[in-house]
Design a protein around this motif. Structure first.
Motif, PDB file in Angstrom:
ATOM      1  N   GLU A  33       0.837  -1.206   0.000  1.00 37.34           N
ATOM      2  CA  GLU A  33       0.000   0.000   0.000  1.00 37.34           C
ATOM      3  C   GLU A  33       0.871   1.255   0.000  1.00 37.34           C
ATOM      4  N   ALA A  34       1.975   1.215   0.742  1.00 42.90           N
ATOM      5  CA  ALA A  34       2.889   2.359   0.770  1.00 42.90           C
ATOM      6  C   ALA A  34       3.496   2.599  -0.606  1.00 42.90           C
ATOM      7  N   LEU A  35       3.808   1.523  -1.332  1.00 43.90           N
ATOM      8  CA  LEU A  35       4.393   1.665  -2.662  1.00 43.90           C
ATOM      9  C   LEU A  35       3.436   2.348  -3.630  1.00 43.90           C
ATOM     10  N   SER A  73       3.647   9.661  -3.039  1.00 43.16           N
ATOM     11  CA  SER A  73       4.921  10.199  -2.540  1.00 43.16           C
ATOM     12  C   SER A  73       6.099   9.288  -2.882  1.00 43.16           C
ATOM     13  N   VAL A  74       5.813   8.068  -3.317  1.00 44.91           N
ATOM     14  CA  VAL A  74       6.869   7.129  -3.716  1.00 44.91           C
ATOM     15  C   VAL A  74       6.897   7.096  -5.239  1.00 44.91           C
ATOM     16  N   THR A  75       7.952   7.614  -5.829  1.00 41.04           N
ATOM     17  CA  THR A  75       8.019   7.728  -7.285  1.00 41.04           C
ATOM     18  C   THR A  75       9.323   7.146  -7.823  1.00 41.04           C
ATOM     19  N   ASN A  76       9.294   6.851  -9.122  1.00 41.15           N
ATOM     20  CA  ASN A  76      10.497   6.450  -9.859  1.00 41.15           C
ATOM     21  C   ASN A  76      11.281   5.342  -9.154  1.00 41.15           C
ATOM     22  N   VAL A  77      10.622   4.215  -8.962  1.00 41.79           N
ATOM     23  CA  VAL A  77      11.257   3.106  -8.260  1.00 41.79           C
ATOM     24  C   VAL A  77      10.950   1.790  -8.969  1.00 41.79           C
ATOM     25  N   THR A  78      11.927   0.906  -8.989  1.00 40.72           N
ATOM     26  CA  THR A  78      11.738  -0.464  -9.457  1.00 40.72           C
ATOM     27  C   THR A  78      11.826  -1.381  -8.250  1.00 40.72           C
ATOM     28  N   VAL A  79      10.792  -2.185  -8.062  1.00 44.93           N
ATOM     29  CA  VAL A  79      10.717  -3.083  -6.911  1.00 44.93           C
ATOM     30  C   VAL A  79      10.822  -4.525  -7.407  1.00 44.93           C
ATOM     31  N   THR A 113       6.022   7.701   3.590  1.00 49.37           N
ATOM     32  CA  THR A 113       6.893   8.839   3.908  1.00 49.37           C
ATOM     33  C   THR A 113       8.315   8.379   4.179  1.00 49.37           C
ATOM     34  N   GLN A 114       8.458   7.316   4.967  1.00 52.25           N
ATOM     35  CA  GLN A 114       9.790   6.799   5.282  1.00 52.25           C
ATOM     36  C   GLN A 114      10.496   6.303   4.029  1.00 52.25           C
ATOM     37  N   LEU A 115       9.772   5.563   3.184  1.00 55.01           N
ATOM     38  CA  LEU A 115      10.378   5.038   1.965  1.00 55.01           C
ATOM     39  C   LEU A 115      10.768   6.173   1.025  1.00 55.01           C
ATOM     40  N   ALA A 116       9.922   7.182   0.895  1.00 53.33           N
ATOM     41  CA  ALA A 116      10.244   8.326   0.046  1.00 53.33           C
ATOM     42  C   ALA A 116      11.491   9.040   0.538  1.00 53.33           C
ATOM     43  N   GLN A 117      11.644   9.156   1.866  1.00 56.07           N
ATOM     44  CA  GLN A 117      12.818   9.804   2.419  1.00 56.07           C
ATOM     45  C   GLN A 117      14.068   8.996   2.138  1.00 56.07           C
ATOM     46  N   LEU A 135      14.591   6.783  -0.318  1.00 57.44           N
ATOM     47  CA  LEU A 135      14.890   6.816  -1.740  1.00 57.44           C
ATOM     48  C   LEU A 135      15.334   8.207  -2.173  1.00 57.44           C
ATOM     49  N   GLY A 136      14.730   9.233  -1.557  1.00 51.18           N
ATOM     50  CA  GLY A 136      15.043  10.598  -1.948  1.00 51.18           C
ATOM     51  C   GLY A 136      16.436  11.036  -1.611  1.00 51.18           C
ATOM     52  N   THR A 137      16.991  10.483  -0.518  1.00 51.33           N
ATOM     53  CA  THR A 137      18.333  10.850  -0.100  1.00 51.33           C
ATOM     54  C   THR A 137      19.384   9.895  -0.631  1.00 51.33           C
ATOM     55  N   GLY A 138      18.928   8.844  -1.317  1.00 49.07           N
ATOM     56  CA  GLY A 138      19.876   7.865  -1.820  1.00 49.07           C
ATOM     57  C   GLY A 138      20.374   6.930  -0.770  1.00 49.07           C
ATOM     58  N   LYS A 139      19.757   6.929   0.413  1.00 51.33           N
ATOM     59  CA  LYS A 139      20.204   6.061   1.500  1.00 51.33           C
ATOM     60  C   LYS A 139      19.414   4.767   1.513  1.00 51.33           C
TER      61      LYS A 139
END
Length: 251
Positions: A147-149, A153-159, A241-245, A247-251
């Motif tokens: 659901e978070a995916l 707020s979660v963009t440009n990701v391959t899972v 929110t946590q996942l976006a953060q 991915l957003g910081t590259g961490k």
């Protein structure tokens, strides 16, 4: 003049011998340190018995206390293995957990070696950021992560989702049905988000056994377990929110 030269020669010989002695001593230090760690490892393994496997032993900043790597856990021991400390070793100045930092380092993986063809691939946006997830179809936290995916707020990701059936007797049955569906990703999302399983049974060849073996090698002990491309793992279901953060910081 001749006496002075002889004096210089004797001094040079003394310093040369001293240098060689120091070099020889320095060369023996790592071997001695390794032998000490080996003795501590043997002592701790004997104390713990067959219930735990000591993977490695390292010194800590505390004199006489050693870090014991048990794979999924770090504990601390004296040199004889008589006493164990279970819990986090914390730097009092920074308030950072040295234990958690070491666990994260020890459990890093090489993302590029993952057999991604054995996973269900989901591309959102341009798919430029990548993560791998070990998930069980009966895992409520895995459903929460799906659901978070879906969040904006979660963009440009391959899972890459590795089916990891460990929670219930029918986890493997559901995993097989999803993997053998004509559209695996659609079947995965239909079940995880809408509780709708494929109508047909899973009668195709699946990578489930390989996934289970892979998870054991990587010390995956719960679902979901998330791996980032830098090799770090993020246990538990992250919020959008946590996942976006992350991915957003590259961490």
């Amino acid at each position: 003049m001749f006496e002075r030269n002889r004096t210089y020669t004797r001094v040079a010989h003394v310093f040369g011998a001293l240098f060689l002695s120091c070099a020889a001593l320095a060369a023996t230090v790592p071997a001695h340190a390794d032998a000490t760690l080996d003795r501590v490892k043997a002592a701790v393994q004997k104390s713990l018995g067959a219930d735990a496997q000591v993977k490695a032993v390292e010194k800590t900043p505390l004199p006489g206390i050693y870090e014991i790597d048990l794979g999924t856990q770090i504990v601390y021991s004296d040199a004889q293995g008589h006493y164990m400390l279970v819990g986090d070793l914390v730097d009092a100045h920074t308030r950072h957990s040295l234990t958690q930092a070491r666990l994260a380092e020890l459990n890093k993986i090489d993302f590029n070696t993952l057999p991604l063809n054995d996973a269900i691939k989901y591309v959102k946006g341009d798919g430029s950021r990548k993560i791998a997830v070990f998930a069980d179809p009966n895992c409520p936290y895995c459903k929460r992560f799906e659901e978070a995916l879906k969040s904006s707020s979660v963009t440009n990701v391959t899972v890459y989702t590795f089916l990891f059936p460990v929670l219930a007797p029918d986890s493997a049955t559901k995993s097989k049905a999803i993997w053998c569906a004509p559209d695996r990703l659609k079947a995965w999302h239909a079940w995880m988000l809408d509780q709708q399983l494929p109508a047909q049974a899973g009668n195709c060849s699946t990578p489930l056994e390989q996934n289970l073996a892979l998870g054991r090698r990587l010390n995956v002990t719960g679902t979901p377990t998330i791996f980032l491309t830098d090799g770090r793992r993020l246990p538990g279901a992250l919020t959008a929110t946590q996942l976006a953060q992350v991915l957003g910081t590259g961490k």
